[in-house]
Design a protein around this motif. Structure first.
Motif, PDB file in Angstrom:
ATOM      1  N   HIS A 105      30.991 -85.890 -51.216  1.00  0.00           N
ATOM      2  CA  HIS A 105      32.197 -85.314 -50.633  1.00  0.00           C
ATOM      3  C   HIS A 105      32.672 -86.192 -49.478  1.00  0.00           C
ATOM      4  CE1 HIS A 105      31.470 -81.718 -52.978  1.00  0.00           C
ATOM      5  NE2 HIS A 105      30.237 -81.718 -52.537  1.00  0.00           N
ATOM      6  N   ALA A 106      32.607 -87.483 -49.673  1.00  0.00           N
ATOM      7  CA  ALA A 106      32.933 -88.414 -48.595  1.00  0.00           C
ATOM      8  C   ALA A 106      34.390 -88.309 -48.160  1.00  0.00           C
ATOM      9  CB  ALA A 106      32.629 -89.842 -49.031  1.00  0.00           C
ATOM     10  N   HIS A 107      35.249 -87.745 -49.000  1.00  0.00           N
ATOM     11  CA  HIS A 107      36.643 -87.607 -48.627  1.00  0.00           C
ATOM     12  C   HIS A 107      36.864 -86.450 -47.651  1.00  0.00           C
ATOM     13  CE1 HIS A 107      35.892 -85.061 -52.100  1.00  0.00           C
ATOM     14  NE2 HIS A 107      36.894 -84.298 -51.698  1.00  0.00           N
ATOM     15  N   VAL A 108      35.785 -85.758 -47.259  1.00  0.00           N
ATOM     16  CA  VAL A 108      35.863 -84.683 -46.280  1.00  0.00           C
ATOM     17  C   VAL A 108      35.052 -85.122 -45.060  1.00  0.00           C
ATOM     18  CG1 VAL A 108      35.520 -82.228 -45.879  1.00  0.00           C
ATOM     19  CG2 VAL A 108      35.919 -83.041 -48.197  1.00  0.00           C
ATOM     20  N   PRO A 109      35.568 -86.055 -44.267  1.00  0.00           N
ATOM     21  CA  PRO A 109      34.781 -86.558 -43.141  1.00  0.00           C
ATOM     22  C   PRO A 109      34.662 -85.512 -42.036  1.00  0.00           C
ATOM     23  CG  PRO A 109      36.965 -87.525 -43.109  1.00  0.00           C
ATOM     24  CD  PRO A 109      36.865 -86.697 -44.360  1.00  0.00           C
ATOM     25  N   MET A 110      33.473 -85.405 -41.485  1.00  0.00           N
ATOM     26  CA  MET A 110      33.218 -84.509 -40.365  1.00  0.00           C
ATOM     27  C   MET A 110      32.248 -85.211 -39.419  1.00  0.00           C
ATOM     28  SD  MET A 110      33.368 -80.761 -42.234  1.00  0.00           S
ATOM     29  CE  MET A 110      31.705 -80.429 -42.077  1.00  0.00           C
ATOM     30  N   PRO A 111      32.600 -86.404 -38.918  1.00  0.00           N
ATOM     31  CA  PRO A 111      31.658 -87.185 -38.124  1.00  0.00           C
ATOM     32  C   PRO A 111      31.221 -86.492 -36.833  1.00  0.00           C
ATOM     33  CG  PRO A 111      33.832 -88.178 -38.040  1.00  0.00           C
ATOM     34  CD  PRO A 111      33.891 -87.068 -39.039  1.00  0.00           C
ATOM     35  N   GLY A 112      32.135 -85.795 -36.169  1.00  0.00           N
ATOM     36  CA  GLY A 112      31.774 -85.115 -34.925  1.00  0.00           C
ATOM     37  C   GLY A 112      30.714 -84.055 -35.162  1.00  0.00           C
ATOM     38  N   LEU A 113      30.889 -83.293 -36.227  1.00  0.00           N
ATOM     39  CA  LEU A 113      29.925 -82.247 -36.558  1.00  0.00           C
ATOM     40  C   LEU A 113      28.587 -82.864 -36.946  1.00  0.00           C
ATOM     41  CD1 LEU A 113      29.441 -79.213 -36.983  1.00  0.00           C
ATOM     42  CD2 LEU A 113      30.120 -79.558 -39.360  1.00  0.00           C
ATOM     43  N   GLN A 114      28.631 -83.937 -37.716  1.00  0.00           N
ATOM     44  CA  GLN A 114      27.385 -84.574 -38.126  1.00  0.00           C
ATOM     45  C   GLN A 114      26.631 -85.140 -36.929  1.00  0.00           C
ATOM     46  OE1 GLN A 114      28.986 -87.175 -41.096  1.00  0.00           O
ATOM     47  NE2 GLN A 114      28.596 -85.713 -42.741  1.00  0.00           N
ATOM     48  N   ARG A 115      27.356 -85.696 -35.963  1.00  0.00           N
ATOM     49  CA  ARG A 115      26.701 -86.204 -34.744  1.00  0.00           C
ATOM     50  C   ARG A 115      26.023 -85.067 -33.990  1.00  0.00           C
ATOM     51  NH1 ARG A 115      31.063 -89.594 -34.398  1.00  0.00           N
ATOM     52  NH2 ARG A 115      32.186 -88.222 -32.985  1.00  0.00           N
ATOM     53  N   ARG A 116      26.726 -83.929 -33.900  1.00  0.00           N
ATOM     54  CA  ARG A 116      26.130 -82.776 -33.208  1.00  0.00           C
ATOM     55  C   ARG A 116      24.891 -82.286 -33.938  1.00  0.00           C
ATOM     56  NH1 ARG A 116      31.552 -80.867 -33.264  1.00  0.00           N
ATOM     57  NH2 ARG A 116      32.596 -81.437 -31.346  1.00  0.00           N
ATOM     58  N   GLN A 117      24.955 -82.243 -35.268  1.00  0.00           N
ATOM     59  CA  GLN A 117      23.801 -81.808 -36.047  1.00  0.00           C
ATOM     60  C   GLN A 117      22.622 -82.761 -35.842  1.00  0.00           C
ATOM     61  OE1 GLN A 117      25.840 -81.707 -39.825  1.00  0.00           O
ATOM     62  NE2 GLN A 117      25.658 -79.479 -39.931  1.00  0.00           N
ATOM     63  N   GLU A 118      22.894 -84.053 -35.838  1.00  0.00           N
ATOM     64  CA  GLU A 118      21.825 -85.039 -35.630  1.00  0.00           C
ATOM     65  C   GLU A 118      21.243 -84.911 -34.226  1.00  0.00           C
ATOM     66  OE1 GLU A 118      23.637 -88.773 -36.636  1.00  0.00           O
ATOM     67  OE2 GLU A 118      23.761 -88.237 -38.754  1.00  0.00           O
ATOM     68  N   GLU A 164      39.576 -73.524 -39.979  1.00  0.00           N
ATOM     69  CA  GLU A 164      38.737 -72.349 -39.721  1.00  0.00           C
ATOM     70  C   GLU A 164      37.279 -72.647 -40.079  1.00  0.00           C
ATOM     71  OE1 GLU A 164      41.525 -72.105 -41.733  1.00  0.00           O
ATOM     72  OE2 GLU A 164      42.857 -71.269 -40.192  1.00  0.00           O
ATOM     73  N   GLU A 165      37.073 -73.328 -41.215  1.00  0.00           N
ATOM     74  CA  GLU A 165      35.702 -73.671 -41.613  1.00  0.00           C
ATOM     75  C   GLU A 165      35.079 -74.647 -40.618  1.00  0.00           C
ATOM     76  OE1 GLU A 165      35.878 -73.242 -46.474  1.00  0.00           O
ATOM     77  OE2 GLU A 165      36.748 -75.036 -45.540  1.00  0.00           O
ATOM     78  N   ARG A 166      35.869 -75.631 -40.170  1.00  0.00           N
ATOM     79  CA  ARG A 166      35.355 -76.576 -39.169  1.00  0.00           C
ATOM     80  C   ARG A 166      34.979 -75.858 -37.884  1.00  0.00           C
ATOM     81  NH1 ARG A 166      36.607 -82.167 -40.255  1.00  0.00           N
ATOM     82  NH2 ARG A 166      37.988 -82.306 -42.033  1.00  0.00           N
ATOM     83  N   ALA A 167      35.834 -74.942 -37.438  1.00  0.00           N
ATOM     84  CA  ALA A 167      35.561 -74.197 -36.209  1.00  0.00           C
ATOM     85  C   ALA A 167      34.302 -73.347 -36.371  1.00  0.00           C
ATOM     86  CB  ALA A 167      36.753 -73.320 -35.849  1.00  0.00           C
TER      87      ALA A 167
END
Length: 194
Positions: A105-118, A164-167
């Motif tokens: 699902h690379a076309h749905v980038p969420m880098p900020g969320l992934q950084r927080r998860q890491e 909404e899903e991102r939030a």
């Protein structure tokens, strides 16, 4: 003399199934560790995992191996220790699945969320390594972490992640981060009261 030999042979034959069961349990864990290493290598080879992701996953596998070796030095794994190792192994498999599926699902980038998860993942690992988070607490945090990963996978399933899903995902990661803070600060309070 013959009765002693016969008694020793009977005792050894009685212990043989226990030794085989112990070896089977330990073999299952070793097999799981090898599967983790193989899946990471396949992910790198196929391009589904970046070098950085693979490095972090290998670090988690290595930390689990060190923890397992430490438990084994204490005279083998108890039932609770074996259960805890299996849960951590399943969590690692789930994270590998998440990382591998995330690239689909690379076309749905969420880098900020992934950084927080890491960052949260690293804080949990550091807390366990320093002793400020107990293994039981880490298990609970990892379960919450995987709940967030499942929510993220569900949000990405259709190829579009709404605001909404991102939030909602950001809120869940923030709650998890707050829980890590509470566990670390609780340890400090207990430690400094002594």
């Amino acid at each position: 003399m013959k009765t002693r030999i016969i008694a020793a042979a009977l005792a050894a034959s009685a212990l043989l199934p226990l030794a085989a069961a112990h070896a089977q349990h330990e073999g299952g864990i070793a097999r799981g560790q090898q599967q983790v290493r193989d899946r990471i290598a396949q992910g790198v080879h196929s391009g589904a995992l970046t070098e950085g992701e693979a490095h972090r996953l290998y670090q988690r596998e290595r930390a689990l191996s060190w923890q397992l070796a430490s438990m084994e030095r204490d005279g083998g794994l108890s039932h609770d220790e074996r259960r805890r190792v299996r849960a951590q192994m399943e969590a690692l498999h789930a994270e590998i699945d998440h990382r591998l599926n995330n690239h689909r699902h690379a076309h749905v980038p969420m880098p900020g969320l992934q950084r927080r998860q890491e960052m949260v993942r690293q804080r949990i690992e550091d807390g366990v390594a320093s002793g400020s988070i107990t293994p039981r607490e880490a298990e609970r945090l990892e379960q919450r972490e995987h709940d967030v990963l499942r929510l993220q996978a569900r949000a990405q399933r259709d190829g579009v992640v709404t605001q909404e899903e991102r939030a909602m995902l950001r809120d869940q990661v923030a709650l998890l981060n707050d829980e890590v803070d509470r566990m670390i600060s609780n340890h400090r309070r207990v430690y400094y009261r002594r």
